[in-house]
Structures are given as structure tokens and as C-alpha cells.
Enzyme design. Structure first.
Site, mmCIF file in Angstrom:
data_model
loop_
_atom_site.group_PDB
_atom_site.id
_atom_site.type_symbol
_atom_site.label_atom_id
_atom_site.label_comp_id
_atom_site.label_asym_id
_atom_site.label_seq_id
_atom_site.Cartn_x
_atom_site.Cartn_y
_atom_site.Cartn_z
ATOM 1 N N LEU A 65 0.941 -1.045 -0.297
ATOM 2 C CA LEU A 65 0.092 0.013 0.312
ATOM 3 C C LEU A 65 1.078 1.307 0.189
ATOM 4 O O LEU A 65 1.786 1.174 0.519
ATOM 5 C CB LEU A 65 -0.785 -0.238 1.245
ATOM 6 C CG LEU A 65 -2.019 -0.869 1.364
ATOM 7 C CD1 LEU A 65 -2.786 -1.304 2.699
ATOM 8 C CD2 LEU A 65 -2.938 -1.248 0.204
ATOM 9 N N ASP A 66 0.498 2.294 -0.835
ATOM 10 C CA ASP A 66 1.261 3.493 -0.976
ATOM 11 C C ASP A 66 1.634 3.929 0.649
ATOM 12 O O ASP A 66 0.344 4.236 1.425
ATOM 13 C CB ASP A 66 0.848 4.113 -1.475
ATOM 14 C CG ASP A 66 0.383 3.954 -3.117
ATOM 15 O OD1 ASP A 66 1.543 3.285 -3.179
ATOM 16 O OD2 ASP A 66 -0.165 4.978 -3.463
ATOM 17 N N LYS A 67 2.869 4.414 0.684
ATOM 18 C CA LYS A 67 3.031 5.425 2.027
ATOM 19 C C LYS A 67 1.512 6.406 2.943
ATOM 20 O O LYS A 67 1.169 5.867 3.540
ATOM 21 C CB LYS A 67 4.286 6.587 1.666
ATOM 22 C CG LYS A 67 5.184 6.780 3.617
ATOM 23 C CD LYS A 67 5.685 7.401 2.685
ATOM 24 C CE LYS A 67 6.265 8.588 3.400
ATOM 25 N NZ LYS A 67 7.483 9.234 3.796
ATOM 26 N N HIS A 84 0.579 1.892 -7.283
ATOM 27 C CA HIS A 84 -0.210 3.480 -7.692
ATOM 28 C C HIS A 84 -1.388 3.629 -8.659
ATOM 29 O O HIS A 84 -2.151 3.629 -8.775
ATOM 30 C CB HIS A 84 0.645 4.494 -8.111
ATOM 31 C CG HIS A 84 1.546 5.241 -7.300
ATOM 32 N ND1 HIS A 84 1.860 5.009 -6.105
ATOM 33 C CD2 HIS A 84 2.973 5.686 -7.714
ATOM 34 C CE1 HIS A 84 2.729 5.546 -5.513
ATOM 35 N NE2 HIS A 84 3.208 6.590 -6.495
ATOM 36 N N LYS A 114 -4.910 5.085 -8.226
ATOM 37 C CA LYS A 114 -4.360 6.603 -8.585
ATOM 38 C C LYS A 114 -4.163 6.785 -9.748
ATOM 39 O O LYS A 114 -5.290 7.983 -9.930
ATOM 40 C CB LYS A 114 -3.743 7.218 -7.068
ATOM 41 C CG LYS A 114 -3.839 7.137 -6.510
ATOM 42 C CD LYS A 114 -2.242 7.652 -5.279
ATOM 43 C CE LYS A 114 -2.811 7.775 -3.905
ATOM 44 N NZ LYS A 114 -1.110 7.456 -3.320
#
Ligand code: URA
Length: 241
Positions: free
Chosen positions: A103-105, A189, A192
């Protein structure tokens, strides 16, 4: 069959050298008998091991569900940032676990963490088409045209056509929208980039489901718990065939 010193070291009883000392001093028993050979081969599932009079609870794998907080990276090590592994108790870290996918930051929510390499591999492989469900806030109005485009397969910035995705609009207005999106891939990502492809921006992203498992709402961000046996079985079910 595994070496005694390797088994105990993997369970957090110290380095192989420490184990050798423990064994030499007679602190280790196998099936009730003191052993003096640290290289002894045994099946830890079948033998009872005692260290210092206490029975060793053996297991090979751990399976955790974390509610990932933001500002923490989904990696085992990072030069600059705190990692999800840094949030774990050392009792778990000794098993050398890693996150299942990333998972992204700035993304929060359901993250599985395990040291079961085979299950991890299958869960993240596109072959098994494991559903991942995200809740997101979007900066603009999301409409039925977007739903159709996501269903057909959105083409993202590098020209890749995503697999059909299910977009569910929870609320939508010119001020922004709330949506749920189900995808079966895990490209960098991805959520997004899918919204960028329809000229919109994800302002908040939370994973709420991974395959058969939903986020445990009892977990605060940064908290985690072990999966139950039933939950682990459910994960194995989705990658069986
Ligand atoms: N898609 C994203 O864009 N980010 C995540 O963290 C997960 C899916």
C-alpha cells in the site's frame, strides 16, 4: 526435518551460537530427554521441545492483519521511513514477516503480513484474480460514464489496459465523491492512476477488503492482530484450484 539450532533460532531463542551454548549446558529437552547436540535433526511438528523447563510453542508461519496507518511504508526495511514491520512486536519480527503486496505510504487500511512465501506469491499473482476493495475520496464528481469506463478497462498512463473494475459511487457532487472500487490487480499506484486517467484525483485511499477478508474495524490504524485459522483457510481457498 530441521536442525534443532535453526528451529530455536527461528523462534527467537537467540543466535545459533546462543542455542549451541544452551544445548551444551543441558537446558534443552526433546520429548523429555536432555539433548547435547545442537545440530540434531527433528520434526518440530512431531517432537516436544523444552527450553529451560518450558515447552516451546512451535509454528512455522505467522499471519497478521494490520490496519496500516499513513506515513508508514509497506516494506521490511527503509532507510528513511518507518516500516509496517517496525510496528510489530519482536515476538513476530523473529519470524521475518513481510507485507503481502504494497500500500502506498499515504494509503491506510487492510494489509496482510506473513512469512508464508508461497501464499504471498499466490495472493499477489494476477493469475488468481484476488479482489481488492478500496474506499476512496475523489476530488471531483464521479458519474456513470466513469463506472462504464472502469468496467470496460481503464487505460492508464503507461498504456496498460487495466482489467475490468467495479466502481460503486457512494456519493457524488461537484465538491467531490466517495466511491468503492474493486480491482483484481496490484499495479504501482493503480487506483490513483486509474482515476488520473479520467482526469480526477484520489484524495484519500483506504483498503477495506483483501480477497475474502474485510478490515477488522476493531483495529485502530497502526494496530494488528493474528488471523484466525478460519481466516487463513479462507485465504488458501481463494488460491486453490
Ligand atoms: N492503489 C493505489 O494507488 N495505492 C495503493 O496504495 C493501493 C492501490
Amino acid at each position: 526435518m530441521e536442525r534443532l539450532d535453526k528451529i530455536l533460532s527461528n523462534l527467537g531463542y537467540g543466535s545459533r551460537k546462543d542455542i549451541k551454548t544452551l544445548v551444551k549446558k543441558g537446558f534443552v529437552k526433546i520429548d523429555g530427554e536432555v539433548v547435547k547436540d545442537n545440530s540434531l535433526q527433528l520434526d518440530p511438528e512431531k517432537s516436544t521441545i523444552e527450553v529451560n523447563g518450558e515447552e516451546v510453542f512451535y509454528r512455522k508461519y505467522i499471519y497478521l492483519m494490520m490496519n496500516k496507518p499513513k506515513d508508514v511504508v509497506s516494506a521490511t526495511f527503509d532507510k528513511y521511513d518507518e516500516t509496517v514491520i517496525d510496528l510489530l512486536d519482536t515476538d513476530y519480527v523473529v519470524f521475518e514477516p513481510f507485507p503481502v503486496g504494497r500500500l502506498d505510504k499515504d494509503t491506510v487500511g487492510l494489509l496482510l503480513i506473513t512469512n508464508d512465501g508461497e501464499l504471498n506469491h499466490k495472493l499477489i499473482s494476477p493469475k488468481w484474480k484476488v479482489d481488492k476493495v478500496y474506499y476512496a475520496k475523489i476530488d471531483k464528481e464521479v458519474d456513470e460514464k466513469d463506472v462504464e469506463k472502469f468496467k470496460k478497462g481503464i487505460v492508464i498512463d503507461d498504456g496498460y489496459r487495466c482489467l475490468p473494475a467495479k466502481l460503486n459511487i457512494i456519493s457524488s457532487s461537484e465538491e467531490g465523491s466517495e466511491i468503492e472500487l474493486t480491482i483484481q490487480e496490484g499495479k504501482f499506484h493503480q487506483v490513483k492512476r486509474m482515476f488520473e486517467a479520467v482526469d480526477k484525483k484520489v484524495t484519500y485511499l483506504r483498503r477495506i477488503k483483501f480477497g475474502p477478508l474485510s478490515i477488522d474495524e476493531g483495529l485502530e490504524e497502526g494496530e494488528y492482530r493474528e488471523l484466525s485459522e478460519e481466516e487463513v483457510d479462507l485465504l488458501y481457498e481463494v488460491v486453490k484450484k
